[in-house]
Design an enzyme around this catalytic site. Structure first.
Site: not given
Ligand SMILES: O=C(Nc1ccc2c(c1)CCNCC2)c1ccc(-c2cn[nH]c2)cc1OCc1ccccc1
Length: 341
Positions: A18-19, A22-23, A25, A41, A133
Site C-alpha cells: 500500500i505504500g 525510500g525506506f 515498502k 514496513k 518532518d
Molecule cells: O495502514 C496503512 N495504510 C493503509 C491501510 C489501508 C489502506 C490504505 C492505506 C490505503 C487507503 N485505502 C484503504 C486501504 C499504513 C500504516 C502505517 C504506515 C506507516 C507507519 N510508519 N510508516 C508508515 C503506512 C501505512 O500506509 C502506507 C503509507 C501511507 C503513507 C505513506 C507511506 C505509506
C-alpha cells in the site's frame, strides 16, 4: 511460497503493498492469532545504507511513545537481510488525499484534525522529542478518521532536552521553517510549530502557503514568510496562521499558547488533551487472561515478560488484543491450525 517466510512464521498473513518509499515498502497484513489488520514496513537492510540510522531512530522513538494520535508500533522483526516494522493499520489513508478529495476542509473539520495534531505534538515535545518532518503525507487516518502521525525517521531527542539547539537540516523544504533552511541553529519545537502552520494552511485552504518548482524561489518565499490569505479565512484563523508562520522563531507561537488559542478552543470549550493515558502500558487483566489461557502460562509470568516491552510477538499479541477490546471485538485468539498429518 510466501516471499517473506519470516513474517508467516511470526504469525502474519501478508496482503497487498500500500505504500513504497525510500525506506522500502509498506504491506497490509493480518495478525493470525487475533485476526487484526496491521501495516508492515519492510526494509532491505543491505539497501538502506545511510538510511539505516533513521530506521533505528524511528524504532527507538516509537518504543518510547504511546499516544492515540501517533501510529502505534506493535512488533519489530530483524533478520540478517531485512527489518520488518509492524505498525497500526490506518485504513483512512493519508490526510493529504482527504484534503485533495474535498478540495479544502471546513473550519470545524480543520479544527477537529488540527486539535489532534496539537495533542500529539505537545505529547512528543513533553517527552523530549521533535518530529522535524511534519507534513500532510506523514499524517494518516484510521477508519474512524482519527489522525495518526507516522515517520519518526527524522525526529530528534536533543541530549540537553527541548531547550537545546539542533543544527541538522532535514525534512521536506515545502514544510521546513526558515531557520531550518538557513542552516542556523534551531529549536526542534519551533520548527514543528512552523510545519503545523503549513498543515493548518493546507487544511483550511486546500493548497500550500509556500510553493515553487524552483528550490531557490521556494526558499526565498519561506524566508519572506509572505503567503496568500484567501477570502474565506476567518479573522481567527488568519491571526493563528500569522502566529505560526512567523519567520522569527522567537516571535512564533509556542505549543503552550497554541493549546489555549481561542480558534483552537472554539466550539470545544476546552484545550486539546495533552496528557496521554498510557492505556497500552497498563496491565489489562482480561487480555492477560486470554493470553494466559491460550498459551497455558501463568498470568503473572505472562505480565512479567510483557512488561519488558520487547516489541516481540508477545507484545504484538497483547497490544492487538487491547485494540480488539477497544473496538468491542470478541477477545479470542485463534487456535493454531495443526497441519494435516
Ligand atoms: O495502514 C496503512 N495504510 C493503509 C491501510 C489501508 C489502506 C490504505 C492505506 C490505503 C487507503 N485505502 C484503504 C486501504 C499504513 C500504516 C502505517 C504506515 C506507516 C507507519 N510508519 N510508516 C508508515 C503506512 C501505512 O500506509 C502506507 C503509507 C501511507 C503513507 C505513506 C507511506 C505509506
Amino acid at each position: 511460497m510466501s516471499r517473506y517466510p519470516t513474517l508467516r512464521s511470526c504469525g502474519y498473513e501478508l496482503d497487498r503493498t500500500i505504500g513504497t518509499g525510500g525506506f522500502g515498502k509498506v504491506k497490509l497484513a493480518t495478525h493470525t492469532l487475533t485476526g487484526e489488520k496491521v501495516a508492515i514496513k519492510i526494509m532491505d537492510k543491505t539497501k538502506l545504507g545511510k538510511d539505516l540510522p533513521r530506521v533505528k531512530l524511528e524504532i527507538s522513538a516509537l518504543k518510547n511513545l504511546s499516544h492515540p494520535n501517533i501510529c502505534k508500533l506493535y512488533q519489530v522483526i530483524e533478520t540478517e537481510s531485512h527489518c520488518y516494522v509492524v505498525m497500526e493499520y490506518c485504513s483512512g489513508g493519508e490526510l493529504f488525499d482527504h484534503i485533495v478529495e474535498k478540495s479544502r476542509l471546513s473550519e470545524m473539520e480543520s479544527r477537529m484534525f488540527f486539535r489532534q495534531i496539537i495533542s500529539a505534538v505537545s505529547y512528543l515535545h513533553d517527552n523530549g522529542y521533535a518530529h522535524r518532518d511534519l507534513k500532510p503525507e506523514n499524517v494518516l487516518l484510521d477508519r474512524e478518521q482519527n489522525l495518526k502521525i507516522i515517520d519518526f525517521g527524522l525526529c530528534a531527542k536533543p541530549q540537553g532536552g527541548m531547550d537545546s539547539l539542533l543544527l541538522t537540516s532535514c525534512g521536506s523544504p515545502t514544510y521546513a521553517a526558515p531557520e531550518l533552511i538557513q542552516g542556523v541553529k534551531y529549536h526542534g519545537s519551533d520548527v514543528d510549530i512552523w510545519s503545523m502552520g503549513v498543515i493548518l494552511y493546507a487544511l483550511l485552504c486546500g493548497c500550500l502557503p509556500f510553493e515553487s518548482d524552483n528550490i531557490d524561489e521556494l526558499f526565498k518565499k519561506i524566508l519572506r514568510g509572505k503567503y496568500l490569505e484567501p477570502g474565506w479565512l476567518s479573522s481567527g484563523s488568519k491571526r493563528l496562521l500569522r502566529r505560526m508562520l512567523c519567520v522569527d522563531p522567537l516571535n512564533r507561537i509556542r505549543i503552550s499558547e497554541l493549546i489555549n488559542d481561542p480558534w483552537v478552543r472554539l466550539g470545544f470549550g476546552c484545550p486539546p488533551s495533552t496528557k496521554t493515558h498510557d492505556i497500552d502500558r497498563c496491565k489489562d487483566m482480561e487480555c492477560l487472561e486470554v493470553i494466559s489461557q491460550h498459551f497455558d502460562i501463568d498470568k503473572e509470568i505472562v505480565w512479567s515478560r510483557l512488561s519488558k516491552w520487547k516489541y516481540d510477538c508477545e507484545t504484538a499479541t497483547y497490544l492487538l488484543l487491547l485494540n480488539k477490546k477497544k473496538n468491542g471485538s470478541p477477545l479470542v485468539l485463534k487456535k493454531k491450525e495443526v497441519p494435516n498429518q
